[in-house]
Design an enzyme around this catalytic site. Structure first.
Site, PDB file in Angstrom:
ATOM      1  N   HIS A 105       0.711  -1.144  -0.017  1.00  0.00           N
ATOM      2  CA  HIS A 105       0.064   0.183  -0.061  1.00  0.00           C
ATOM      3  C   HIS A 105       0.788   1.101  -0.267  1.00  0.00           C
ATOM      4  CE1 HIS A 105      -3.949  -1.750   0.186  1.00  0.00           C
ATOM      5  NE2 HIS A 105      -3.569  -2.412   1.186  1.00  0.00           N
ATOM      6  N   LYS A 111     -13.449   4.591   6.241  1.00  0.00           N
ATOM      7  CA  LYS A 111     -13.917   5.638   5.478  1.00  0.00           C
ATOM      8  C   LYS A 111     -15.355   5.767   5.133  1.00  0.00           C
ATOM      9  CE  LYS A 111     -12.789   7.286   0.749  1.00  0.00           C
ATOM     10  NZ  LYS A 111     -13.619   6.688   0.238  1.00  0.00           N
TER      11      LYS A 111
END
Length: 1009
Positions: free
Chosen positions: A214, A659
């Site tokens: 990531h 999120k």
């Protein structure tokens, strides 16, 4: 002279480091101190005695301390001395490389920032602001680099101090600490678990840290390598040294700090996948290759100490080694979700590079063993099996005719070299004595190593068997010929598009994607029962379909080449329906990895890759158990489960759910999803393995791993766990070998406790607590969604007040920052990846994903009570929850840490980047109010108004860092203003300055994404 097992292909000359002839200049910040402060004579004598007995000088500090009170007061003194020492070296470097004026500027800013932060001097704050605004471009970069590298060096000193403190505790005979294997085994023994039961449990366990690429690792590999060397040299200073040795060490450290300063901090180009693969492999060389076998050996020793009856065996033999329950996984090279740069070629490259590394390590170990196992058959007997192995060796030298171990090892080396050539295409660095047949698989190699081990153990060589060859044997069981399992991952939408194209081309269905879910399942299952393939060799498919089919074909080939463990998992991102899973089953059939037929009694289905759903959003988590029930209900799927050992894995996404729904709701929905899955799998008698997609920050499921595992719902661990290690967290956890081993030990210890001591997770009021938690989640979800997704203009505020756009341009990794390329008009929060989302909030020091909504939720819950008595009862319940429910206490502990790292004053400067005054005031006021409310509600529950009151070490660390982060944040804001306004003619240099500040802030916070 050592005896090699292979012919060296060349020699390497080493040149001793040049010793500096100049005295060490002391910058202004170091007046009155020296690099090696003198100790009282009596203390030095005590330290010398302890050091002579095998301890280091730092370890011996406990013997030199006069009392427990003094030990407590002085325990952090070595850390402060290390930080000052490294700071002086950095100051020297700045003066030498950039000049006295640059050093004076950096030092003035440092002193002003410290005065502002630690003394709460408002005048110093205004002065700091004026200083930073007047900097030229060159001065800005000098200041940013200096403060960034100070954060890097402080991190190294902290890691070294953690190692030092652990050794001091061990030498003092302190009780085992939480997170240690010794502590876990004692607790398990006290709970009545026997040694036999524990070994049986470990035989069936699987613990896998999974390294992912990531895009939050802001350091270049060159920088990381230099910092590893600084860490090694700093650790040396705890050893007894002569004055000359210490001077030489200081000179080497000075050289490495100079290397840092003269090395480009930023990448000129975006990382390629092959770079990410190489970066990840460096951690194996540093930590995993030695650390995991060592941890397994230590665990066997600890088990034997706590459960002595488990050590009984035949004379001359040892108990069977523990099963390789601790293994490594990787997404790097196989994770295609949102990354078009990952292809079948990168998957192949990842497997080949992994194999080359482990084969090279095995060859080096065999070569070293040839030097060590010099025993002569004239001096000691050996087993018939060892003689046979030696006689089969191509080494017929008369000089080794009485050295059967060496002859056997030379033959093993030759076979392994041939195996390496076959698997990787690379010749061994040291050429074998002859060409021989390769090993068929890792098991055959392990069998030869076992022959050597058994002969040593039965012929007075137990001490030798417990040394290097024992570690080699363990490594083979753990790493095989493949090193780590490479997971494949793709988003479900891509699979659907590929299946739709295959169906359309074959005339099965013209518009598969438009079908309702029931019809999709019907078509997919019908196709799985067909003996023929869908794909047609002469049809011209789209590039996407060709690429996806090639991935499956490559996985099949790699399994045949390196062994089945090299590729065994296939993860489907954004799993929303059962058809998302069946589509991947059908693609496996097309590639020859699903044989047999679902529901057939004569030829039951066998699938090579486990199909693993990834439930990411709040809605996905709520549907997880229902989808898995439908999967287990598929006719004939029981044979697929049986082929995988009656196990099924499910992955849970922390970042995207956060999120989507906010910190509190994400954690709660994950908790509920896990409980529902456990209930389902227990009813079906299938072993559930949860794969936790945790990130670095609390907003992405981060926080201390030990507490995170212990806070899992009852029954969800059960000896089976995989968890991601992402981005910059890989470096912070595993760049230092000892820190890395400790982190691995913590995961194992927590898994044992969570699995074998389940009662600790079940408070008596659990049902009531869960009801309260649901109410909190509902209110937090409303507050979070109202801000992020329902506030007009919020996306514009976010893109204006954080460096998200600049982060996307930072060359952090091979993956784009968004699944969809966005322009200003079309960009959406929904399309932004959760990782850069969290990264950005960290940079502006709000860290909003780790706390927003909690304060509103608690206040609403308390205020809705009908009277004062009820309100007090509600608060009392929340206090009981934090005291007796690990899930809730861990949740609040993590949030406490995030709140401590948040700085509204700094964040307000970023808010000024939003040119819409009304929007800026409205949004920042809401965020600020929620932060204060969250802090107040946390204090109401815990009774503590100071941040990190129960973790003073971390509190001090964060407080000390703030003074060095302030200039970086201030400069970042100023540079963003210049860059976005286009006022500076040299945009490239301004952008570089922005990127340098991002690097420095990330290093200072020690978690960036």
């Amino acid at each position: 002279m050592t005896q090699p097992v292979a012919r060296p292909s060349g020699r390497t000359r080493t040149t001793p480091a040049r010793k500096s002839t100049k005295s060490n200049p002391v910058p202004r910040e170091a007046k009155g101190t020296s690099a090696a402060p003198a100790k009282p004579r009596a203390a030095r004598a005590k330290l010398a005695v302890v050091a002579a007995n095998g301890a280091t000088v730092a370890d011996a500090a406990i013997a030199a301390a006069a009392s427990p009170a003094r030990r407590t007061a002085d325990k952090d003194l070595p850390l402060r001395e290390d930080i000052r020492f490294l700071g002086r070296l950095l100051g020297d470097c700045v003066r030498e490389q950039e000049g006295e004026a640059a050093f004076d500027l950096v030092e003035t800013i440092r002193q002003t920032a410290v005065r502002f932060r630690r003394e709460n001097d408002r005048a110093a704050g205004a002065e700091l602001d004026r200083l930073l605004k007047r900097l030229s471009r060159d001065q800005t970069n000098q200041v940013v680099r200096a403060f960034s590298y100070f954060s890097h060096l402080a991190n190294i000193a902290e890691d070294q101090h953690h190692n030092r403190r652990r050794r001091v505790h061990a030498l003092a005979g302190s009780p085992p600490q939480p997170g240690s294997l010794a502590r876990a085994l004692e607790a398990i023994d006290a709970a009545g678990v026997t040694g036999k039961q524990l070994r049986k449990f470990l035989d069936e366990a699987l613990i896998v840290p999974v390294l992912t690429a990531h895009p939050t690792e802001v350091q270049r590999k060159s920088i990381l390598d230099a910092e590893r060397e600084i860490a090694r040299l700093l650790a040396e200073r705890d050893l007894p040294m002569t004055a000359r040795e210490r001077d030489h060490n200081t000179a080497q450290l000075r050289a490495r700090v100079t290397t840092l300063w003269q090395t480009r901090m930023l990448r000129n180009n975006r990382l390629m996948v092959v770079d990410e693969i190489e970066n990840a492999l460096s951690y194996y060389r540093t930590t995993f290759l030695h650390g995991i076998p060592r941890l397994m050996a230590e665990m066997e020793e600890d088990i034997a100490a706590v459960f002595p009856t488990s050590k009984k065996g035949k004379a001359g033999t040892a108990p069977a080694p523990l099963a390789p329950f601790l293994q490594m996984g990787s997404w790097i090279g196989g994770d295609r979700d949102g990354n078009p740069n990952v292809t079948s070629e990168t998957l192949q490259h990842a497997a080949r590079e992994q194999s080359q590394l482990i084969m090279g390590w095995y060859l080096d170990e065999l070569h070293a063993l040839g030097a060590e196992l010099s025993m002569s058959s004239l001096m000691v007997d050996v087993s018939p099996e060892l003689i046979a192995l030696a006689d089969a060796s191509p080494d017929h030298s008369d000089h080794r005719s009485d050295e059967p171990y060496r002859r056997a090892l030379i033959g093993m080396y030759a076979r392994l070299a041939a195996t390496s050539q076959k698997l990787t295409g690379h010749e061994a660095q040291r050429h074998p004595v002859a060409d021989v047949a390769p090993y068929d698989n890792a098991e055959a190699f392990a069998a030869d190593v076992q022959v050597v081990m058994d002969s040593l153990r039965t012929h007075h060589g137990v001490a030798l068997a417990q040394a290097r060859i024992d570690a080699l044997q363990r490594a083979i069981a753990i790493f095989g010929f493949h090193l780590a399992s490479v997971d494949m991952r793709q988003v479900s939408d891509v699979h659907e598009a590929v299946i739709a194209e295959l169906f359309a081309a074959a005339g099965v269905e013209r518009d598969y994607a438009a079908l309702p879910e029931a019809r999709k399942r019907e078509l997919l299952l019908a196709e799985l029962r067909q003996p023929r393939l869908l794909t047609m060799p002469w049809h011209e498919y789209s590039e996407q379909t060709r690429s996806e089919l090639a991935i499956f074909a490559m996985a099949r080939d790699l399994r045949a080449r390196y062994g089945k463990r090299v590729a065994r998992n296939y993860i489907i991102s954004h799993t929303e329906t059962l058809s998302d899973l069946i589509e991947v089953m059908l693609l496996q059939k097309e590639s020859g990895m699903l044989r047999g037929t679902l529901g057939s009694k004569t030829d039951p289905a066998r699938m090579e890759l486990m199909v693993i759903p990834l439930f990411e959003t709040i809605e996905d988590l709520r549907n997880a158990a229902g989808i898995m029930q439908s999967l287990l209900d598929l006719p004939g799927f029981d044979s697929v489960i049986a082929h995988h050992g009656v196990e099924q894995e499910v992955m849970l996404g922390y970042s995207d759910s956060n999120k989507d729904g906010g910190f509190l709701t994400s954690n709660w929905e994950l908790y509920k999803a896990e409980l529902a899955l456990v209930k389902l799998f227990e009813a079906r008698r299938v072993k559930l393995r949860l794969f936790h997609g945790r990130g670095g920050t609390v907003g992405r499921g981060g926080g201390p791993t030990y507490q995170a595992i212990l806070s899992q719902p009852p029954g969800t661990v059960n000896g089976q766990i995989r968890l991601t290690e992402q981005g910059e967290i890989i470096n912070s956890k595993f760049a230092n070998a000892e820190i890395g081993r400790r982190n691995l030990e913590t995961v194992v210890a927590a898994t044992l406790e969570a699995s074998l001591l389940p009662t600790q997770n079940a408070p008596k009021d659990l049902e009531s607590f869960e009801g309260v938690m649901q109410q909190l989640s509902d209110r937090a979800f409303t507050a979070y969604r109202a801000l992020v997704y329902e506030t007009p203009g919020f996306k514009d505020y976010f893109f204006a007040t954080t460096p998200i756009t600049e982060i996307a341009d930072l060359n952090l990794g091979s993956r784009p920052a968004s699944r969809k390329l966005m322009d200003k008009k079309n960009r959406k929060i929904e399309d932004l990846r959760a990782i850069p989302w969290g990264f950005s909030w960290g940079q502006c020091r709000l860290l909003l994903p780790g706390w927003f909504g909690f304060g509103s939720a608690v206040k609403a819950l308390v205020d809705e009570a009908p009277d004062e008595k009820s309100r007090k009862a509600t608060v009392a319940t929340l206090r009981r929850m934090v005291k007796s429910w690990p899930f809730f206490s861990t949740l609040l502990s993590n949030m406490d840490m995030v709140l401590a790292k948040t700085d509204l004053a700094v964040a307000s400067r970023y808010a000024q980047l939003c040119e819409d005054t009304a929007l800026r005031k409205s949004v920042f006021a809401r965020i600020s109010a929620e932060w204060h409310l969250t802090s107040d509600m946390l204090a109401l529950i815990t009774g503590r108004h100071e941040r990190l009151a129960d973790n003073p070490l971390l509190a001090r660390s964060i407080k000390n860092r703030f003074a060095y982060l302030d200039p970086l944040n201030h400069l970042q804001v100023e540079l963003l203003k210049r860059y976005r306004a286009g006022k500076d003619g040299d945009d490239v240099r301004v952008r570089r300055g922005i990127h340098l500040t991002i690097n420095g802030v990330a290093a200072g916070l020690r978690n960036s994404g």
